[in-house]
Design an enzyme around this catalytic site. Structure first.
Site, PDB file in Angstrom:
ATOM      1  CB  CYS A  18      27.421  45.281  27.296  1.00  0.00           C
ATOM      2  SG  CYS A  18      26.935  47.015  27.443  1.00  0.00           S
TER       3      CYS A  18
ATOM      4  CB  CYS B 177      20.360  46.731  69.654  1.00  0.00           C
ATOM      5  SG  CYS B 177      20.397  47.458  71.312  1.00  0.00           S
TER       6      CYS B 177
END
EC number: 1.3.1.1
Length: 411
Positions: A137, A350
């Site tokens: 943790c 693109c």
């Protein structure tokens, strides 16, 4: 709804399905865990308990978004369970009484060998089926616990031995991703008596900065801190660690519980194919609720049927043989993009990405608002396909590089 047998035996314990709550706020009390069981989850890792009682901050969460999506990454500043130890043990007892056929894993965290040993004894007495040792943790490091322990093979081995002295239950060591070589720590856990690995825990992070106040998020009385990052964004990190663990010669058959960014049945299948046998979820539940398990179980059932698998066990680890060192990849050919002009919406994404971030191979017809690939410039990186918002670009013509011999390909 198609339902196949998704049961799996993990570290000697039979799970009705591989889907589990991970140790976190989603499994923090009896009522939450009971609801999860009723919804169809096969197992629960109860939120980490210890002698330390957390005093949580408020607020304690932050998130990272991408364009118009929901959050892709999630930051939490929670510590371990805020309820007294006896209250948590009572919840474990009650859950096992009411749901004897479901798997309950007790996550524990101690500050020294004595605490680890005693916690292991207590959760076994309470009826837990397995123990998960939380060595990872990121929010507990100032208390001689958490991810700092998980970075030390010596401490991991020592505390695993302490847990084994306190309990005979199967035991998992939960790994931190905030480390270079997880295999070294996993081997230490194995030497210490761990029966398997749970990975990954959250990644240490700073998600956002408030630009006006110059404070990290979330803001707690004018300050913030580094803490754990989870969600879809960490899935590639989790998959990488699982694959590396599974390919280590001394860890090949060491059981793995996979954690990190699992939200869909496709995510689940990816973890299984790389070698995880059970799967743990938190952030997906926090975002969408316990009922995501219904879609995950249904989707995985259909996948098993479509692939001809008789059981879940048959698919575990099958993708690892196709993950090889980068220097061994076939570099003899180029795949050019194929553009479906009927699907193209003329957005120009693109073209812009190729021109500014690629090799200037995508040419743009301003009149028709359509892209065209110049194969003289194209190197086959397929960046264009990844940025296309309507998926109208896929793999097209294959060309072998000069001097390379043609051979069969799997694309």
């Amino acid at each position: 709804m198609l339902t196949k047998d998704l049961s799996v035996t993990f570290c000697g314990v039979k799970f009705p399905n591989p889907f589990c709550l991970s140790s976190s706020p989603v499994g923090n009390c009896y009522e939450m865990c009971a609801k999860a069981y009723d919804t169809g989850w096969g197992g629960i890792v109860f939120k980490t308990i210890g002698f330390f009682i957390a005093n949580e901050v408020s607020p304690r969460f932050d998130h990272l978004t991408k364009e118009d999506t929901g959050f892709i990454g999630f930051k939490n500043m929670e510590q371990i369970a805020e309820h007294p130890l006896e209250e948590n043990l009572a919840a474990i007892r009650r859950l096992k009484q009411d749901y004897p056929d479901k798997v309950l894993i007790a996550s524990i965290m101690g500050e020294n060998e004595q605490q680890w040993q005693e916690l292991a004894r207590l959760v076994e007495e309470a009826g837990a089926d397995m123990i998960e040792c939380n060595f990872s943790c990121p929010q507990m490091t100032s208390h001689a616990m958490g991810s700092d322990v998980g970075q030390s093979p010596e401490l991991v081995e020592k505390y695993c031995r302490a847990v084994k002295r306190g309990s005979s239950l199967p035991m998992l060591a939960k790994m931190t991703p905030n480390i270079g070589d997880m295999c070294e720590v996993a081997l230490a856990a194995k030497r210490g008596g761990a029966d398997g690995i749970a990975t990954i825990n959250t990644v240490k992070s700073i998600t956002n900065i408030d630009l006006n106040r110059k404070i990290g998020m979330p803001v707690v009385n004018g300050k913030s801190s580094i803490s754990g990052y989870s969600g879809k964004a960490v899935k590639p990190i989790a998959l990488r660690f699982i694959q590396q663990l599974r390919m280590h010669p001394e860890l090949r058959d060491f059981p793995i519980s996979g954690i990190g960014g699992i939200e869909t049945w496709e995510d689940a299948a990816e973890f299984l194919l790389l070698g995880a046998a059970t799967l743990q979820v938190t952030t997906g539940i926090m975002q969408y609720g316990y009922r995501i398990v219904e879609d995950m179980a249904s989707g995985l059932s259909h996948y098993l049927a479509d692939q001809g698998f008789a059981s879940l066990q048959e698919m575990i680890g099958l993708a690892n043989g196709n993950i090889i060192p980068a220097e061994d990849l076939d570099r003899s050919y180029i795949v050019y993009p194929r553009i479906n002009q009927e699907k193209c919406v003329g957005c120009g994404r693109c073209y812009i990405s190729c021109y500014d971030g690629g090799h200037q191979a995508m040419e743009w017809d301003e009149h028709s608002r359509t892209p065209h690939c110049n194969t003289e410039k194209c190197v086959g990186c397929l960046l264009c396909g990844h940025v296309c918002p309507v998926a109208c670009i896929d793999l097209g013509e294959v060309k072998f590089k000069k001097g390379e011999k043609e051979h069969a390909l799997t694309l």
